[in-house]
Write a protein that holds these residues in place. Structure first.
Motif, PDB file in Angstrom:
ATOM      1  N   UNK A   1     -10.796   8.271   8.305  1.00 17.98           N
ATOM      2  CA  UNK A   1     -11.059   8.199   6.866  1.00 17.98           C
ATOM      3  C   UNK A   1     -12.512   8.565   6.585  1.00 17.98           C
ATOM      4  N   UNK A   2     -13.418   8.180   7.484  1.00 15.30           N
ATOM      5  CA  UNK A   2     -14.836   8.482   7.300  1.00 15.30           C
ATOM      6  C   UNK A   2     -15.127   9.979   7.394  1.00 15.30           C
TER       7      UNK A   2
ATOM      8  N   UNK B   1      -4.612   2.115  -1.547  1.00 17.30           N
ATOM      9  CA  UNK B   1      -5.034   3.098  -0.554  1.00 17.30           C
ATOM     10  C   UNK B   1      -3.897   4.005  -0.122  1.00 17.30           C
ATOM     11  N   UNK B   2      -2.719   3.451   0.046  1.00 12.90           N
ATOM     12  CA  UNK B   2      -1.578   4.270   0.456  1.00 12.90           C
ATOM     13  C   UNK B   2      -1.294   5.371  -0.565  1.00 12.90           C
ATOM     14  N   UNK B   3      -1.383   5.032  -1.843  1.00 18.60           N
ATOM     15  CA  UNK B   3      -1.133   6.017  -2.885  1.00 18.60           C
ATOM     16  C   UNK B   3      -2.227   7.085  -2.903  1.00 18.60           C
ATOM     17  N   UNK B   4      -3.480   6.659  -2.803  1.00 16.25           N
ATOM     18  CA  UNK B   4      -4.582   7.610  -2.847  1.00 16.25           C
ATOM     19  C   UNK B   4      -4.611   8.537  -1.647  1.00 16.25           C
TER      20      UNK B   4
ATOM     21  N   UNK C   1     -12.187   7.270  -3.728  1.00 17.06           N
ATOM     22  CA  UNK C   1     -11.173   6.373  -4.279  1.00 17.06           C
ATOM     23  C   UNK C   1     -10.738   5.286  -3.308  1.00 17.06           C
ATOM     24  N   UNK C   2     -11.079   5.454  -2.028  1.00 15.84           N
ATOM     25  CA  UNK C   2     -10.634   4.504  -1.012  1.00 15.84           C
ATOM     26  C   UNK C   2     -11.321   3.153  -1.208  1.00 15.84           C
ATOM     27  N   UNK C   3     -10.524   2.100  -1.221  1.00 12.05           N
ATOM     28  CA  UNK C   3     -11.066   0.742  -1.275  1.00 12.05           C
ATOM     29  C   UNK C   3     -11.256   0.261   0.154  1.00 12.05           C
TER      30      UNK C   3
END
Length: 199
Positions: free
Chosen positions: A94-95, A120-123, A108-110
């Motif tokens: 993710x980074x 997060x799954x949706x984004x 958008x990631x929390x």
């Protein structure tokens, strides 16, 4: 034994050493070597398999380059995103999103929620489902590329979630002797945003 590939830097190039014993590899034969630039590719009379080998090599080179770009910007390698107790929530992959052109998705990631939380799954569905899959046989949304944890200073992920991110200066033998990525058999894939590495 599962088939795996170790990726490491060598000067300005990258060599991918394929080991293990996959069903398509002679356990008594020499290791297959995949390379970039003037390196050797898997020799295979089947054009489709040769193309797949080239794709794997290109993808591994790209991920290795993104790791170095991250290191250049942050003076350390990425690590799994954890909560205050040290529980891993999101993968180090993710980074790397900002270095693959996914700046808006990354923003958008929390980072205080797990990778599969509703938000997060949706984004993360906006990300190319093949972004972290080196083998064409690996399903969409999964990754067959993992980082090495510790392993006596060879890997770029810290030994425990509580340890600080690893700096390139920590590798006494230099990055040329650092195992940065391992490609596992497609059957050992995981969701790309999920923490889960090669120990």
């Amino acid at each position: 034994m599962a088939r795996f590939v170790v990726a490491g830097a060598l000067g300005a190039g990258l060599l991918l050493f394929s080991g293990g014993c996959g069903k398509d590899q002679d356990p008594n034969g020499p290791p297959v070597i995949e390379g970039s630039g003037g390196g050797a590719m898997e020799h295979d009379p089947d054009a489709n398999r040769v193309d797949a080998a080239r794709h794997r090599s290109a993808m591994m080179r790209s991920m290795a380059m993104n790791l170095m770009l991250y290191n250049d910007r942050n003076d350390c390698f990425p690590k799994n995103i954890c909560d205050a107790s040290g529980k891993p929530l999101l993968s180090w992959r993710v980074e790397l999103l900002p270095f693959t052109g996914q700046h808006e998705v990354y923003a958008q990631v929390r980072q205080d929620e797990p990778w599969d939380s509703p938000h997060n799954a949706q984004g993360l569905k906006q990300v190319d489902p093949r972004l972290f899959a080196a083998d064409p046989r690996t399903p969409d949304g999964r990754s067959d590329v993992m980082a090495v944890v510790g392993y006596q200073g060879l890997g770029f992920l810290p030994d425990t979630p509580h340890d600080p991110a690893v700096r390139s200066s920590a590798f006494n033998d230099g990055l040329a002797n650092t195992v940065r990525l391992v490609r596992v058999d497609p059957g050992s894939h995981i969701a790309w945003a999920r923490p889960g590495e090669y120990n």
